[in-house]
Scaffold this motif. Structure first.
Motif, PDB file in Angstrom:
ATOM      1  N   LYS A  61      -1.890  21.270 -60.853  1.00 44.58           N
ATOM      2  CA  LYS A  61      -1.753  22.218 -61.973  1.00 44.58           C
ATOM      3  C   LYS A  61      -2.370  23.567 -61.631  1.00 44.58           C
ATOM      4  O   LYS A  61      -1.772  24.627 -61.872  1.00 44.58           O
ATOM      5  N   MET A  62      -3.556  23.565 -61.049  1.00 41.82           N
ATOM      6  CA  MET A  62      -4.222  24.825 -60.728  1.00 41.82           C
ATOM      7  C   MET A  62      -3.479  25.584 -59.629  1.00 41.82           C
ATOM      8  O   MET A  62      -3.404  26.815 -59.655  1.00 41.82           O
ATOM      9  N   SER A  63      -2.915  24.846 -58.670  1.00 44.81           N
ATOM     10  CA  SER A  63      -2.190  25.509 -57.583  1.00 44.81           C
ATOM     11  C   SER A  63      -0.949  26.220 -58.081  1.00 44.81           C
ATOM     12  O   SER A  63      -0.496  27.185 -57.466  1.00 44.81           O
ATOM     13  N   THR A  64      -0.378  25.749 -59.193  1.00 47.78           N
ATOM     14  CA  THR A  64       0.827  26.384 -59.733  1.00 47.78           C
ATOM     15  C   THR A  64       0.515  27.443 -60.783  1.00 47.78           C
ATOM     16  O   THR A  64       1.434  28.052 -61.325  1.00 47.78           O
ATOM     17  N   THR A  65      -0.765  27.652 -61.066  1.00 50.29           N
ATOM     18  CA  THR A  65      -1.128  28.666 -62.067  1.00 50.29           C
ATOM     19  C   THR A  65      -2.003  29.772 -61.493  1.00 50.29           C
ATOM     20  O   THR A  65      -2.611  30.527 -62.252  1.00 50.29           O
TER      21      THR A  65
END
Length: 804
Positions: A25-29
């Motif tokens: 999730k963090m890598s895509t945000t």
């Protein structure tokens, strides 16, 4: 930045996503996650044990220990050599079959005649790196807390069951260099709230009646320190930090030292605010002066090195003597030791550029300097200082003197950024509503005022990267979800095409790979010796890095051949003897420009070693030679006119008799030849042939267009000619002489025989050629004979040839 998942869960209690779900999730945000690990990965069957008794083995450092591990009230006999073994000590016990660091399996063994059914471990034997391990190996085994239960797994006690999330923080998101920053980011992604009121997350400060200003004063004489604050804590007792704090620091990559220093590191990781603790009694003066250093002034930093300062450095001084390099490292003379009683706790804002220059100059990169360089939350300097002071009193005792001694009551100005809903939707291609955008801004902690479709956002001090409307658009996009944005191709009437340089690179790749070569990418950095190899001028100016990672990667390359030879060495050492490789890339030549930056030039180099054809039942092995390498160059330069090869012996690293200079219309574009045997020996490689071409010059000399030549409808005619010439006459001279005869129907000239013998005469050789004539209409015998006569005459007059 290492993030403890357990710590993160305390800050965001409603978080249900696992560490691996957070990774995705963090890598895509917007914040890349390098990976998720756990300190317990690869470890097994490690339990709490208690030493019931032990006996020394005579004439050795070993002890025979009886250890209870909670199995049927029986003890295990374990031989251990640690110096700190004591009865009643709770220890890390690896049972038979356990796995410890480096996948080592514990087996039943025998030492000095005594059987051993396990192992008592130190932290390094569990894979804890030395740079975060609070114990040295020679100190002995690790002592577990007294309240740990015998037989239970050690992982919960040491927080080794935690998940560690490694973040790759870009310079624009330095707010995520703190646990609070990461917590706010995660809460915004999942629409949750951050709770800072739990245990160890919030501290109430109690001050004594004594005034800190009676003990110390602060003065600033530089404009590069917006604020400088000091808290004074008296009566502290230096000791080890509690286990929970040590565990937490190790899990985020920080080494525990003592209860005071550990608090400063804890606050740095929690708030992102670097702090420094001084032993106030060592100052020798009550005034702290923050100023620019004086030229040739010196300080011994905490690492024991003496640093010679300049006026670019910011220093903290007491009694006129530097006691710390601002934002980089404290001084050895004022460090916290076991005898420290009074602590001066510093929190400040230092100019990031100055800190970066100082840390680079002295090679003193630290967690603190990295945060000052990238930026810190200017709104929580005081809060972080008060939290730290309260925590020191909690862990080390003592009392906090009344009031903060500070240069000023600095408060950052919170920026307000405006944007309209239509602007957001126009840029993102979305149809978001006012409510949806408002929810995004509020989840990020922005105080938002909505006026129709206009949003006015007051940005909190922890997000100093937000200053223009484009920043707001980016925040909406990443929190809303990049995957939800509509996808469309750009609308244009103009089809893109490759540039001339791109076309040349593509053509070169196709030609070189058709010749059997493989593309490689070498290092742009090399050592100072290899940087100037394969060039004529050994005194050529090179560009050297101020702070290279290693000496082998300290200088920008002036040639690419050196790195190709390193790659050939690597392959041949691994039995891959036939190697053909090439690289297209930049070399860095000296420049005369005022900014001293090198001139980058696009070049191509290749290297070939071994056999073109290996030995088989049908043929002998065919080794690479000069003509094979030259043939590849000729294929590359086939579209160019005026290509010549001439003998070249000016490069020391090339064979003087097997190297040729490559010319186009008299202008050198490179060279081809054999690596000098001495150079090949130094690289530990077999006979190797190399070539290099200056692609910038090739681009300048490139023909404007390819002119179509009509294909002849009549058969070509060949004639052979043999001649006796002086030994020094070259093939290239003969070809040039034949072409200069001006025969329009001349299509090709090919050498098919060279013969030398004393019978021909001293210094003479015989060379035989096949000459091809091609006309667009019928050629008569008389025309062919006339052409041959012109060629013969030219050879006799210009080269003194004797036609045989």
């Amino acid at each position: 930045m290492l993030v403890s998942y357990k710590w993160l869960k305390e800050l965001v209690p409603e978080l249900t996503a696992t560490a691996h779900e957070l990774e995705e999730k963090m890598s895509t945000t917007g914040i890349e996650v390098e990976g998720v690990t756990s300190p317990s990965d690869g470890l097994s069957k490690l339990v709490v044990g208690e030493i019931l008794s032990f006996e020394d083995i005579p004439e050795t450092h070993l002890h025979v220990c009886q250890v209870s591990v909670g199995i049927n009230d029986e003890s295990l006999q374990i031989v251990c050599g640690a110096p700190n073994v004591t009865v009643g000590m709770k220890v890390i016990t690896a049972l038979v079959g356990a796995r410890i660091a480096e996948n080592t399996k514990i087996k039943k063994g025998k030492m000095r005649g005594f059987e051993s059914f396990g192992m008592l471990c130190a932290l390094d034997e569990l894979g804890v790196p030395a740079d975060i391990n609070p114990m040295k190996h020679e100190d002995g085994i690790y002592e577990m807390p007294a309240n740990s239960i015998v037989g239970e797994s050690i992982f919960p006690y040491l927080d080794m069951d935690d998940s560690i999330i490694e973040l790759s923080i870009t310079p624009n998101r330095a707010d995520a260099l703190s646990m609070q920053g990461v917590a706010h980011e995660v809460a915004a992604i999942y629409g949750l709230s951050v709770d800072l009121q739990e245990k160890n997350l919030h501290k109430e400060l109690v001050e004594s009646e004594k005034s800190a200003s009676d003990k110390v004063s602060v003065k600033i004489e530089t404009d590069k320190v917006p604020t400088y604050k000091i808290r004074v804590i008296e009566g502290v007792k230096i000791a080890k930090s509690p286990l929970w704090l040590q565990n937490r620091l190790m899990n985020v990559g920080v080494k525990p030292i003592n209860n005071v220093v550990d608090v400063t590191n804890y606050i740095m990781m929690y708030f992102g605010q670097p702090l420094h603790a001084f032993d106030l009694d060592k100052f020798g003066a009550s005034e702290i002066l923050v100023r620019q250093a004086k030229n040739d002034e010196k300080i011994v930093t905490l690492n024991g090195d003496e640093q010679e300062l300049s006026s670019e450095d910011i220093v903290i001084t007491a009694n006129g003597v530097p006691v710390a390099l601002a934002g980089v490292m404290g001084g050895l003379d004022s460090e916290i030791t076991d005898s420290t009683v009074t602590v001066a706790l510093e929190a400040a804002l230092f100019d990031g550029k100055s800190v970066r220059k100082t840390s680079q100059k002295f090679n003193l990169r630290s967690e603190a300097s990295a945060r000052f360089e990238k930026g810190i939350n200017q709104g929580t300097v005081r809060e972080a200082l008060d939290f730290a002071a309260a925590m020191i009193v909690e862990l080390a005792g003592g009392e906090v003197l009344k009031d903060i001694v500070e240069s000023n009551d600095f408060q950052p100005v919170l920026p307000k950024v405006s944007i309209t809903l239509s602007r957001i939707n126009a840029i993102l291609g979305t149809e978001l509503s006012v409510t949806e955008v408002t929810n995004v801004f509020e989840s990020l902690g922005f105080i938002t005022i909505v006026e129709g479709e206009k949003f006015i956002c007051e940005i909190p001090s922890r997000r100093w990267d937000i200053s223009i409307e484009a920043d707001l658009i980016e925040e909406v996009a990443r929190i809303y979800g990049y995957e939800k944005l509509p996808i469309s191709l750009p609308a244009t009437r103009n089809a893109g095409e490759r540039t001339v340089k791109q076309k040349l690179r593509l053509r070169l790749r196709q030609q070189l790979e058709a010749a059997g070569l493989d593309e490689v990418i070498g290092y742009g950095l090399t050592d100072s010796t290899k940087a100037v190899e394969f060039v004529e001028d050994k005194l050529i100016s090179t560009t050297v890095l101020m702070m290279p990672m290693t000496e082998d990667r300290s200088t920008l390359r002036v040639n690419m051949i050196s790195s190709l030879l390193d790659i050939i060495n690597y392959n041949q050492n691994r039995k891959n003897t036939n190697v053909g490789i090439y690289e297209i890339g930049n070399i860095f030549l000296p420049t005369t420009s005022s900014d001293s930056r090198p001139t980058e030039r696009l070049a191509m180099s290749f290297a070939i070693s071994g056999n073109v054809e290996d030995k088989s039942y049908a043929q002998k092995a065919v080794a690479v030679d000069f003509f094979y390498a030259k043939g590849i160059v000729e294929e590359i330069l086939g579209a160019y006119s005026g290509v010549e090869f001439s003998a070249y012996a000016e490069i020391d690293e090339m064979h003087p008799g097997r190297t040729a200079k490559i010319l186009i219309d008299g202008r050198q574009v490179g060279f081809v030849g054999q690596v000098h045997p001495a150079t090949a020996k130094s690289y530990d490689i077999k006979e190797t042939y190399v070539a290099t071409l200056d692609l910038e010059t090739l681009l300048e000399s490139m023909p404007d267009q390819t002119i179509f030549t009509e294909i002849s409808k009549v058969q070509a005619v060949t004639r052979d000619i043999a001649m006796l010439v002086k030994s020094e006459v070259t093939h290239a001279e003969i070809v040039a002489t034949v072409k200069s005869a001006g025969v329009k129907t001349l299509a090709d000239i090919e050498l098919f025989d060279i013969y030398g013998n004393d019978k021909l005469g001293v210094g003479m050789k015989s060379m035989a050629y096949t000459i091809t004539f091609q006309a667009h209409d019928t050629m008569t015998e008389e025309q062919i004979n006339a052409a041959m006569k012109k060629i013969t005459t030219s050879l006799i007059e210009k080269l003194g040839a004797e036609i045989r």
